[in-house]
Scaffold this active site. Structure first.
Site, mmCIF file in Angstrom:
data_model
loop_
_atom_site.group_PDB
_atom_site.id
_atom_site.type_symbol
_atom_site.label_atom_id
_atom_site.label_comp_id
_atom_site.label_asym_id
_atom_site.label_seq_id
_atom_site.Cartn_x
_atom_site.Cartn_y
_atom_site.Cartn_z
ATOM 1 N N ARG A 1 -20.540 3.348 4.826
ATOM 2 C CA ARG A 1 -20.575 3.814 3.019
ATOM 3 C C ARG A 1 -22.107 3.633 2.875
ATOM 4 O O ARG A 1 -22.468 2.465 2.949
ATOM 5 C CB ARG A 1 -19.515 3.140 2.500
ATOM 6 N N LEU B 1 -33.894 -12.048 1.958
ATOM 7 C CA LEU B 1 -35.533 -11.500 1.942
ATOM 8 C C LEU B 1 -35.694 -11.068 3.357
ATOM 9 O O LEU B 1 -36.937 -11.010 3.776
ATOM 10 C CB LEU B 1 -36.251 -12.747 1.661
ATOM 11 N N LYS C 1 -0.380 3.331 7.340
ATOM 12 C CA LYS C 1 -1.314 1.950 7.204
ATOM 13 C C LYS C 1 -0.308 0.935 7.262
ATOM 14 O O LYS C 1 -0.761 -0.035 8.193
ATOM 15 C CB LYS C 1 -2.166 2.112 6.054
ATOM 16 N N ASP D 1 0.909 -1.142 -0.140
ATOM 17 C CA ASP D 1 -0.073 0.121 0.016
ATOM 18 C C ASP D 1 0.941 1.258 -0.073
ATOM 19 O O ASP D 1 1.894 1.321 0.615
ATOM 20 C CB ASP D 1 -1.019 0.106 1.274
ATOM 21 N N GLY E 1 -36.320 -4.359 5.479
ATOM 22 C CA GLY E 1 -35.540 -3.388 6.179
ATOM 23 C C GLY E 1 -35.443 -1.921 5.748
ATOM 24 O O GLY E 1 -36.350 -1.587 5.194
ATOM 25 N N GLU F 1 -14.665 -10.755 -6.079
ATOM 26 C CA GLU F 1 -14.775 -11.502 -4.582
ATOM 27 C C GLU F 1 -16.345 -11.227 -4.165
ATOM 28 O O GLU F 1 -16.988 -10.546 -4.858
ATOM 29 C CB GLU F 1 -13.860 -10.768 -3.601
ATOM 30 N N THR G 1 -14.094 -4.621 -7.892
ATOM 31 C CA THR G 1 -15.334 -4.903 -8.937
ATOM 32 C C THR G 1 -15.109 -3.861 -10.155
ATOM 33 O O THR G 1 -15.280 -2.536 -9.882
ATOM 34 C CB THR G 1 -16.591 -4.598 -8.106
ATOM 35 N N CYS H 1 -21.077 -1.662 -1.596
ATOM 36 C CA CYS H 1 -21.144 -2.647 -2.824
ATOM 37 C C CYS H 1 -22.307 -2.410 -3.575
ATOM 38 O O CYS H 1 -22.458 -2.096 -4.718
ATOM 39 C CB CYS H 1 -20.741 -4.067 -2.660
ATOM 40 N N ASN I 1 -24.461 -9.110 -7.465
ATOM 41 C CA ASN I 1 -24.782 -7.947 -6.557
ATOM 42 C C ASN I 1 -26.150 -7.269 -6.705
ATOM 43 O O ASN I 1 -27.022 -7.029 -6.093
ATOM 44 C CB ASN I 1 -23.721 -6.892 -6.446
HETATM 45 C C1 UGA Z 1 -22.274 -7.589 -0.570
HETATM 46 C C2 UGA Z 1 -22.636 -8.985 -1.213
HETATM 47 O O1 UGA Z 1 -23.529 -9.855 -0.087
HETATM 48 C C3 UGA Z 1 -21.394 -9.813 -1.149
HETATM 49 O O2 UGA Z 1 -21.639 -11.116 -1.568
HETATM 50 C C4 UGA Z 1 -20.309 -9.133 -1.809
HETATM 51 O O3 UGA Z 1 -19.009 -9.763 -2.111
HETATM 52 C C5 UGA Z 1 -20.052 -7.797 -1.652
HETATM 53 O O4 UGA Z 1 -21.459 -7.022 -1.478
HETATM 54 C C6 UGA Z 1 -19.287 -6.909 -2.440
HETATM 55 O O5 UGA Z 1 -19.335 -6.771 -3.530
HETATM 56 O O6 UGA Z 1 -18.116 -6.628 -2.046
HETATM 57 P P1 UGA Z 1 -21.855 -6.387 1.916
HETATM 58 O O7 UGA Z 1 -21.946 -5.205 1.166
HETATM 59 O O8 UGA Z 1 -20.827 -6.579 2.652
HETATM 60 O O9 UGA Z 1 -21.874 -7.529 0.845
HETATM 61 O O10 UGA Z 1 -23.304 -6.834 2.839
HETATM 62 P P2 UGA Z 1 -24.605 -7.527 2.525
HETATM 63 O O11 UGA Z 1 -24.564 -8.441 3.737
HETATM 64 O O12 UGA Z 1 -24.740 -8.169 1.190
HETATM 65 O O13 UGA Z 1 -25.716 -6.440 2.932
HETATM 66 C C7 UGA Z 1 -25.994 -5.343 1.985
HETATM 67 C C8 UGA Z 1 -27.008 -4.319 2.489
HETATM 68 O O14 UGA Z 1 -28.069 -5.222 2.100
HETATM 69 C C9 UGA Z 1 -26.992 -4.003 3.980
HETATM 70 O O15 UGA Z 1 -27.327 -2.693 4.045
HETATM 71 C C10 UGA Z 1 -27.962 -4.915 4.512
HETATM 72 O O16 UGA Z 1 -28.758 -4.716 5.548
HETATM 73 C C11 UGA Z 1 -28.936 -5.069 3.452
HETATM 74 N N1 UGA Z 1 -29.752 -6.321 3.416
HETATM 75 C C12 UGA Z 1 -29.155 -7.594 3.251
HETATM 76 C C13 UGA Z 1 -31.121 -6.261 3.873
HETATM 77 O O17 UGA Z 1 -31.716 -5.159 4.035
HETATM 78 N N2 UGA Z 1 -31.902 -7.516 3.824
HETATM 79 C C14 UGA Z 1 -31.198 -8.647 3.574
HETATM 80 O O18 UGA Z 1 -32.106 -9.865 3.620
HETATM 81 C C15 UGA Z 1 -29.881 -8.538 3.030
#
Ligand code: UGA
Length: 435
Positions: free
Chosen positions: A331, A253, A35, A30, A256, A151, A122, A263, A211
């Protein structure tokens, strides 16, 4: 295998640590010297469960190290992973690739033998070919291949996702590159985790498609939740009933306050732009982006309605502001839309979040941070559960209700049960999607 990871952000650091845990020799690079010093001292700059211990044990085993000197790190390397940021470019919604190309050029100039250059960030379709061009232009006779290896890590569960993935995707063009990549992921394929080999464009598209589809699934259930509130019905049971169909599946599902994070918002926007640019509009994704904004706006209305359409001088305690639990990441968190809207309507907002304060202070400048939820609710007019941290799932509701001026709860993650909340002495309980 000797692996170099360029960029020690979220993806780079988790990947580097996990590759070293597979037994590979890994150097993370980096430009940010502060860091690197921190990492060398065994400290992780982000909050991710178990990352620090895994990092420290691999450093102790001398498989993992950190440097700001790319050229020296590249000596004898088999694969270089580019894991720098691809933020949304200001103005047009495209992913900003300047950091990816700058890294590619720098790698080209320092590489001394054959290596596979792997993009983990990505990136839009076609980027890996661009990376190849940038490197060829910098050093025409360089011996290398490119690979797209997106990823699929979820923040808060990243180590688990890396070590037990649903699949690994590698987009390659040559057998030589495929061999290196299969060798890197052998610890996973040996345990029967699928490694899917595709061409470059397909690998790049899989990431965006996955995604965008997950964001669509969440948005679908969020819109169903709003419908439940209008016509009667319980979104939790609707989701359960839908999810029992194996073709639909029960994950993602959970209704929220709208999806957030580093992402989904960025990648849905980028995919919509890619579609527009190639005259192949992604109408569903475009609608999802718009609908997610409506979902967040609906949350503000729900809180407002619960507080008799008047937030002036009301004291509102927000439990959780990170975009999801087990992360300090703010974010595109729904809180960044919802909290300022409450303040804008005259509310005083107190925030409780186990990890969010360090990042959140600058982003939510007009709130007061209190660590202990029982102290935070003193004389409060409403509690809003915005992020489902475990810490907020089992609160002593009676104790909370007693301390509040007017005990009301908006539970935007459906963590509690209506009867329990009312029995504890709350006057109002407002969940999501339960009409
Ligand atoms: C997401 C994807 O799940 C990963 O597979 C992917 O690698 C990642 O993006 C990425 O592109 O780097 P992440 O953003 O860490 O991961 O978090 P998630 O658990 O997917 O949640 C994303 C958002 O959806 C959150 O705000 C969460 O609260 C919301 N969410 C998720 C819901 O409102 N309901 C759900 O049932 C699931």
């Amino acid at each position: 295998m000797k692996i170099v990871v360029v960029g020690t952000g979220y993806v780079g650091l988790v990947s580097g640590v996990c590759f070293s845990d597979f037994g590979h020799e890994v150097i993370c690079v980096d430009k940010d010297q502060a860091k690197i010093d921190m990492l060398r001292g065994g400290k992780v700059p982000i909050f991710e469960p178990n990352l620090d211990t895994l990092m420290q044990s691999n450093m102790a085993a001398e498989r993992l190290s950190f440097t700001d000197n790319l050229a020296s790190a590249l000596e004898g390397v088999d694969a270089v992973f580019i894991a720098v940021g691809t933020p949304t470019r200001r103005g047009d919604g495209h992913a900003d690739l300047q950091y990816v190309f700058a890294a590619a050029e720098e790698i080209a100039k320092s590489l001394t033998g054959y290596a596979v250059i792997v993009t983990k960030s990505t990136v839009p379709v076609g980027t890996n070919r661009e990376v190849e061009k940038v490197m060829r232009a910098a050093v025409p006779d360089l011996d290398f291949d490119v690979c797209s290896n997106p990823e699929f890590l979820r923040e808060g569960a990243a180590i688990e996702d890396f070590m037990r993935p649903d699949r690994v995707v590698i987009g390659v063009e040559t057998e030589r590159a495929a061999d290196v990549m299969h060798a890197i992921y052998r610890p996973l394929s040996l345990r029967d985790y699928p490694v899917l080999e595709t061409d470059l464009e397909t690998a790049e598209l899989i990431k965006y498609a996955a995604n965008a589809f997950l964001a669509t699934k969440i948005t679908f259930i969020n819109e169903m939740a709003m419908l439940c509130e209008k016509v009667g019905g319980d979104i939790q049971m609707v989701a359960k009933g839908m999810g029992m169909d194996a073709r639909i599946g029960n994950k993602f599902l959970q209704a929220g306050p709208g999806y957030g994070g580093s992402c989904f918002p960025k990648d849905t926007l980028a995919l919509a732009r890619i579609g527009q640019e190639h005259a192949s509009p992604m109408r569903i994704v475009e609608t999802v982006i718009e609908a997610n904004e409506r979902v967040k706006a609906r949350m503000i209305d729900k809180i407002l309605e619960m507080c008799d359409d008047n937030l002036r001088d009301k004291k509102i305690v927000v439990l959780g502001v990170t975009f999801k639990p087990n992360t300090d990441d703010m974010r595109d968190a729904p809180s960044l839309t919802i909290v300022p809207a409450l303040i804008g309507r005259g509310a005083e907002v107190i925030v409780v979040d186990p990890q969010g304060q360090a990042e959140g202070e600058a982003l939510l400048p007009h709130v007061k941070w209190i660590e202990n939820p029982y102290r935070a609710v003193n004389n409060a007019d409403a509690v809003v559960v915005l992020t489902e941290w475990n810490e907020f799932r089992g609160l002593n509701l009676k104790r909370i209700a007693k301390k509040m001026r007017s005990p009301r709860m908006a539970d935007l993650r459906n963590v509690y049960n209506r009867q329990d909340v009312l029995d504890a002495g709350f006057e109002a309980y407002v969940p999501v999607g339960i009409g």
